[in-house]
Motif scaffolding. Sequence first.
Motif, PDB file in Angstrom:
ATOM      1  N   LEU A 168       2.753 -48.694  64.774  1.00 25.33           N
ATOM      2  CA  LEU A 168       2.660 -49.623  65.889  1.00 25.33           C
ATOM      3  C   LEU A 168       3.197 -50.990  65.467  1.00 25.33           C
ATOM      4  CD1 LEU A 168       0.146 -47.479  66.145  1.00 25.33           C
ATOM      5  CD2 LEU A 168      -0.401 -48.911  68.102  1.00 25.33           C
ATOM      6  N   ASN A 169       4.136 -51.463  66.251  1.00 34.55           N
ATOM      7  CA  ASN A 169       4.745 -52.777  66.022  1.00 34.55           C
ATOM      8  C   ASN A 169       5.335 -52.906  64.621  1.00 34.55           C
ATOM      9  OD1 ASN A 169       3.895 -53.678  68.645  1.00 34.55           O
ATOM     10  ND2 ASN A 169       1.828 -53.915  67.795  1.00 34.55           N
ATOM     11  N   GLY A 170       5.718 -51.790  64.057  1.00 32.57           N
ATOM     12  CA  GLY A 170       6.378 -51.781  62.763  1.00 32.57           C
ATOM     13  C   GLY A 170       5.482 -52.048  61.577  1.00 32.57           C
ATOM     14  N   THR A 171       4.170 -52.246  61.811  1.00 33.02           N
ATOM     15  CA  THR A 171       3.287 -52.628  60.701  1.00 33.02           C
ATOM     16  C   THR A 171       1.984 -51.840  60.637  1.00 33.02           C
ATOM     17  OG1 THR A 171       2.305 -54.388  62.064  1.00 33.02           O
ATOM     18  CG2 THR A 171       4.181 -54.993  60.645  1.00 33.02           C
ATOM     19  N   GLU A 172       1.448 -51.421  61.782  1.00 23.06           N
ATOM     20  CA  GLU A 172       0.133 -50.781  61.799  1.00 23.06           C
ATOM     21  C   GLU A 172       0.268 -49.268  61.811  1.00 23.06           C
ATOM     22  OE1 GLU A 172      -2.452 -52.601  64.866  1.00 23.06           O
ATOM     23  OE2 GLU A 172      -0.786 -54.009  65.112  1.00 23.06           O
ATOM     24  N   ILE A 173      -0.449 -48.592  60.912  1.00 20.31           N
ATOM     25  CA  ILE A 173      -0.348 -47.139  60.759  1.00 20.31           C
ATOM     26  C   ILE A 173      -1.567 -46.490  61.409  1.00 20.31           C
ATOM     27  CG2 ILE A 173      -0.213 -45.251  59.096  1.00 20.31           C
ATOM     28  CD1 ILE A 173       0.882 -47.385  57.093  1.00 20.31           C
ATOM     29  N   ALA A 174      -1.321 -45.490  62.233  1.00 21.25           N
ATOM     30  CA  ALA A 174      -2.392 -44.701  62.855  1.00 21.25           C
ATOM     31  C   ALA A 174      -2.125 -43.235  62.555  1.00 21.25           C
ATOM     32  CB  ALA A 174      -2.444 -44.939  64.358  1.00 21.25           C
ATOM     33  N   THR A 175      -3.167 -42.510  62.166  1.00 21.11           N
ATOM     34  CA  THR A 175      -2.982 -41.119  61.769  1.00 21.11           C
ATOM     35  C   THR A 175      -3.264 -40.132  62.886  1.00 21.11           C
ATOM     36  OG1 THR A 175      -5.246 -41.077  60.901  1.00 21.11           O
ATOM     37  CG2 THR A 175      -3.474 -41.605  59.345  1.00 21.11           C
ATOM     38  N   THR A 176      -3.782 -40.599  64.021  1.00 15.71           N
ATOM     39  CA  THR A 176      -4.028 -39.716  65.170  1.00 15.71           C
ATOM     40  C   THR A 176      -3.553 -40.398  66.449  1.00 15.71           C
ATOM     41  OG1 THR A 176      -6.241 -40.585  65.665  1.00 15.71           O
ATOM     42  CG2 THR A 176      -6.088 -38.770  64.048  1.00 15.71           C
ATOM     43  N   GLY A 177      -3.336 -39.581  67.474  1.00 15.50           N
ATOM     44  CA  GLY A 177      -2.946 -40.136  68.762  1.00 15.50           C
ATOM     45  C   GLY A 177      -4.029 -41.013  69.352  1.00 15.50           C
ATOM     46  N   GLU A 178      -5.290 -40.621  69.136  1.00 16.66           N
ATOM     47  CA  GLU A 178      -6.407 -41.411  69.667  1.00 16.66           C
ATOM     48  C   GLU A 178      -6.453 -42.794  69.022  1.00 16.66           C
ATOM     49  OE1 GLU A 178      -6.578 -38.362  68.502  1.00 16.66           O
ATOM     50  OE2 GLU A 178      -7.046 -37.192  70.320  1.00 16.66           O
ATOM     51  N   GLU A 179      -6.257 -42.808  67.710  1.00 15.33           N
ATOM     52  CA  GLU A 179      -6.257 -44.087  67.003  1.00 15.33           C
ATOM     53  C   GLU A 179      -5.083 -44.945  67.447  1.00 15.33           C
ATOM     54  OE1 GLU A 179      -6.011 -45.776  62.393  1.00 15.33           O
ATOM     55  OE2 GLU A 179      -6.074 -43.617  62.783  1.00 15.33           O
ATOM     56  N   ALA A 180      -3.945 -44.322  67.645  1.00 11.22           N
ATOM     57  CA  ALA A 180      -2.759 -45.061  68.094  1.00 11.22           C
ATOM     58  C   ALA A 180      -2.982 -45.632  69.488  1.00 11.22           C
ATOM     59  CB  ALA A 180      -1.534 -44.145  68.087  1.00 11.22           C
ATOM     60  N   ALA A 181      -3.602 -44.853  70.364  1.00  5.99           N
ATOM     61  CA  ALA A 181      -3.873 -45.318  71.735  1.00  5.99           C
ATOM     62  C   ALA A 181      -4.823 -46.510  71.720  1.00  5.99           C
ATOM     63  CB  ALA A 181      -4.438 -44.168  72.565  1.00  5.99           C
ATOM     64  N   ARG A 182      -5.839 -46.470  70.864  1.00  7.11           N
ATOM     65  CA  ARG A 182      -6.777 -47.602  70.773  1.00  7.11           C
ATOM     66  C   ARG A 182      -6.063 -48.863  70.315  1.00  7.11           C
ATOM     67  NH1 ARG A 182     -10.251 -43.794  68.417  1.00  7.11           N
ATOM     68  NH2 ARG A 182      -9.782 -44.625  66.333  1.00  7.11           N
ATOM     69  N   GLN A 183      -5.202 -48.707  69.307  1.00 12.70           N
ATOM     70  CA  GLN A 183      -4.497 -49.884  68.785  1.00 12.70           C
ATOM     71  C   GLN A 183      -3.468 -50.417  69.772  1.00 12.70           C
ATOM     72  OE1 GLN A 183      -2.996 -49.415  64.772  1.00 12.70           O
ATOM     73  NE2 GLN A 183      -4.796 -48.290  64.098  1.00 12.70           N
ATOM     74  N   ALA A 184      -2.853 -49.474  70.524  1.00 12.66           N
ATOM     75  CA  ALA A 184      -1.816 -49.884  71.478  1.00 12.66           C
ATOM     76  C   ALA A 184      -2.421 -50.375  72.787  1.00 12.66           C
ATOM     77  CB  ALA A 184      -0.860 -48.728  71.750  1.00 12.66           C
ATOM     78  N   GLY A 185      -3.649 -49.990  73.044  1.00 10.59           N
ATOM     79  CA  GLY A 185      -4.283 -50.378  74.294  1.00 10.59           C
ATOM     80  C   GLY A 185      -3.754 -49.609  75.492  1.00 10.59           C
ATOM     81  N   LYS A 186      -3.188 -48.438  75.259  1.00 11.30           N
ATOM     82  CA  LYS A 186      -2.659 -47.609  76.343  1.00 11.30           C
ATOM     83  C   LYS A 186      -2.517 -46.175  75.849  1.00 11.30           C
ATOM     84  CE  LYS A 186       2.178 -48.577  75.193  1.00 11.30           C
ATOM     85  NZ  LYS A 186       3.489 -49.068  75.685  1.00 11.30           N
ATOM     86  N   ALA A 187      -2.329 -45.261  76.784  1.00 12.49           N
ATOM     87  CA  ALA A 187      -2.139 -43.860  76.426  1.00 12.49           C
ATOM     88  C   ALA A 187      -0.852 -43.686  75.614  1.00 12.49           C
ATOM     89  CB  ALA A 187      -2.088 -42.993  77.684  1.00 12.49           C
TER      90      ALA A 187
END
Length: 759
Positions: free
Chosen positions: A12-31
């Motif tokens: 996310l944004n070239g810096t934040e690593i998420a290992t699951t789709g759920e974690e990525a959605a939380r960090q991105a604030g969207k599906a």
Amino acid sequence: MIKLYQEGVYLLNGTEIATTGEEAARQAGKAVCREEAAKGTIAYQILKAHNTSDNMEELRIRFDEMASHDITFVGIIQTARASGLERFPIPYVLTNCHNSLCAVGGTINEDDHVFGLTCAKRYGGVYVPPHQAVIHQYAREKMAACGKMILGSDSHTRYGALGTMAVGEGGPELVKQLLRKTYDIKMPQVVAVYLEGEPARGVGPQDVALAIIGATFGNGYVNNKVMEFVGPGVGKLSADFRIGIDVMTTETTCLSSIWKTDEIIREFYEIHGREEAYRQLDCDPVTYYDGMVYVDLSRIKPMLAMPFHPSNVYTIEEVVRNPREILAEVEKKAKISLDKEVDYSLQEKIVNGKLYVDQGIIAGCAGGGFENICAAADILKDRYTGADEFGLSVYPASTPIYTELVKNGAIATLMQAGAIVKTAFCGPCFGAGDTPANNGFSIRHTTRNFPNREGSKLQNGQISSVALMDARSIAATAANQGYLTAATDLDVEYRGVKYHFDSRIYDNRVFDSKGKADDTVEIRFGPNIKDWPQMPALPQNLLLKVVSEIHDPVTTTDELIPSGETSSYRSNPLRLAEFALSRKDPAYVGRAKEVQLAQKALEAGEDPAKALEEVGPVLCRIRETFGEDAAADLGIGSTIFAVKPGDGSAREQAASCQKVLGGWANIANGYATKRYRSNLINWGMLPFLTEESHEALTFKNGDYLYIPDIRDCVREKKETVKGFVIGEACREIELKLGELTDTEREIIQKGCLINYYRG
């Protein structure tokens, strides 16, 4: 230092690593949709722009430009000419950096250069004369551009640091582009290489590259995938530093590489007078990668890859601390590759508890960059290499670099210290220059350290060793007069001088047709330049004799067709084939030729048993067991077994030499690289796979294998092929062909790519 993620990750944004789709959605604030996020890679964006099909899963790529050097371009152009070449449809650069010494084979090498110049004129290409630049440096300086794709006939075709997706392949893939065809592959997986932190003083790009290779080669983590360099650490690296890491990604067996670009890369293009070639490349705000190599640059230490592979890595620190134990490990591993042909020991290199090396080389596409050589000069300022056995040679990667090093005093500093500075030349990388003495130990900032590659000939009792290191630690070792030393152990003031590119050097010497072909130009052929021999189409039934059996974990292309002095014969298929497997299995050529006599008798309408007596009983057994028709529409040829062949160079000759000698197939547990398997296919050879353990094969060297209805199997897209080991009892074996495109199946049926294009 390095961590491999075992599953896919989101960035996310070239810096934040998420290992699951759920974690990525939380960090991105969207599906988040994984399939859509996978389209956010830089690699996907570039591949999509170059894909001529409407299917992003089955890519048909047309490249923007191509490049070859003087041990590949003759064969490529000869193949294309035989297939109907009229002009180069895209810019094609012919460099002369491998056989440029013209020291072996009489007029052979310079004849190839003249051939290249006349072809550039006739077909509308670019010709770079000998000693001007190594192939990849010229491509960086004059060809690369952000978002481009370049195809090269050298495995280290990597310009990802400059925003160019580049692929190194065997010559037949370049022939396809010359004939306006496409490069057909499945959409590759994309693995992020996430860089964080900043390298310590004295740590160079080769140190980072070797650490990555050590972490990824053995487990195949990035095999045939695209490595995409991202993360905040990218911005901490100069363009030269990125280039030095990037060129070595080939040794991970990845397909290609690409980096995000920034103002540092913009400055690179400005320096080279090509600012228009720059545009910013970055992954999307939410991007999915099929894996991630996490690299903390601040924890990378000076590294070396001990013989005989770039993945055999250690820190210099641990080798200096415990040389005897580590050298014993190296010797144990080496016995697998050397087949006990020579007594191999490095223990004598330990002098007064320290590891002494005989030679240092900084050269080529990996080591010959401006910053590497400037750093080496800074280390050697007011120091000297000594007057003993240790010697240091430096090869700047291009004449523009050499000129700037002269202007800023680096050349004088190096030569005062005892180094010899030479012209742009790839020779030390493949055994055509600075070959060590017998039992010599050489440290090199080059690309590979495979067995025999640097010039050893085991059959003659000759063996030497190469360890890969960064230019900085090579210079530190030179400053310590041959005793292994990490650059981080010396207190050095690095000047960090700015590079100035002088375009006049190329403008005044390089021939550039500007894409204009001139069909009035006659191509000049030296006596060593020969056409490819006629190759038969795939018959309905095959009788194969196993003529070599290789049980090494991996077999390199250097072992399938050696480099070094053989390079002078790359333009002569029949002469070159005499060297096939010569340093791995010297009896191979003779065995293959014997079998080929039987095939030639068949083609002449004669009894093959008269040419090769042992074939008679084999054919009788086939007729008795399978019926009279089983020996009809028959081809007789050779095959080899290797556990995992094809690591290393893109050289098509690793396959074509086998075909010239009558080879019809390889049998393997797996293929080390896509490019070697593609070379087999393009030369009409069957890339068989067997699931039998190499330790428990049901066939052995000297056995005959009968493969019935093979042409139908290829045409009908059968995954499994039934074969039989012919003996007193015919034992059934199972072979697989792996995935083949429709075009690849047609090429195999036709007998080779030339036949395919001839129709």
